[in-house]
Design an enzyme around this catalytic site. Sequence first.
Site: not given
Length: 405
Positions: A151, A155, A364, A388
């Site tokens: 990466t 891109s 909760g 990925e």
Amino acid sequence: ALAWRTAPRAAARLLLGRRGIASCIDPSTGLTEDQKEFQKVALDFAAKEMAPYMAEWDEKEIFPVETMRKAAQLGFGGIYVKPDVGGSGLSRLDTSIIFEALSTGCTSTTAYMSIHNMCVWMIDTFGNEEQRRRFCPSLCSMEKFASYCLTEPGSGSDAASLLTSAQRKGDTYILNGSKAFISGGGDTDVYVVMCRTGGPGPKGISCLVLEKGMPGLSFGKKEKKVGWNSQPTRAVIFEDCVVPVGNRLGAEGQGFNIAMQGLNGGRINIASCSLGAAHASVLLAQEHLTVRKQFGEPLANNQYLQFRLAEMATRLVAARLMVRNAARALQEGREDAAVLCSMAKLFATDECFGICNQALQMHGGYGYLKDYAVQQFVRDIRVHQILEGTNEVMRMIVARNLLQG
């Protein structure tokens, strides 16, 4: 009376305590005796060496190097790497089982280990003998650690448009550019880098293996993240970085294929990490519903919550079956393996995040406190829907497969 407030953060302890009890969500169902044995080893390791420290690693952003080296002593540093260079030589299904088990102890750390394993497999599979023997043994032992560099700032999903360039000069490449969101970046020793040695598009991409300390290799600031805090994330920067041609995996132009083949396994691995987080969260929810009382009776008596718990368990088992089916397909080299890996990654990471999130809701307000493990599973698992290959890209791969021809 306060026992439920100090419910163990170590969800893996619940797994260990219930392993001998028949259960519809038992992760050992259908496994061979050998697989059950190394699953037990991984669960024990998760409970004793990871879960007690999961919160501290997260809060203090500790990269638990020594713990991972202990895991490597059990064979978890190169699980599906060939034994002649220090790997365990196990199958993709075996690997999925192990990562699911380890992830019950710390999802973030296990996810990094899955990326490391993917990198070592790429060197083992596509490297020549000299490269395999130079890099793999120290990576399998986790004496050294690896990072995957695909990466870039511009891109992400469009990986084939990457701009990092490598110009050949004699017996070296001169590498310029940068990579973004690199797990382990700056703290790891080996970087498997996709770069452009030719024209535009996937056929112009090659794969180089860099080592920390090479002139021109540097790193950006450590990123502050929602989860995955037990592994550092930085940009990796190349400024006239000199890399020997002997560090290229495969031929020029083969890099994109190497990257995608690595990611097929990576998608199974990260989906398996999601399974472990979801399984642990189901058990934590089950425990909480049993001990927490409202309106004079345990939450476990509430039919609405019973139904939600049943749905969580059902989605977990469905996701596990899909992941294990894809792992078998990849191991067998089936034609449909890549799309099945995409389907499994899409389904498991979406469903398992929903399971963890529902488990938090069942806790909760306590679920939102960092004294309770469930919130960390939620934070650590969220990014699995992005990396990925985003789940949107997974949908594209599946649709393309259905519509082609």
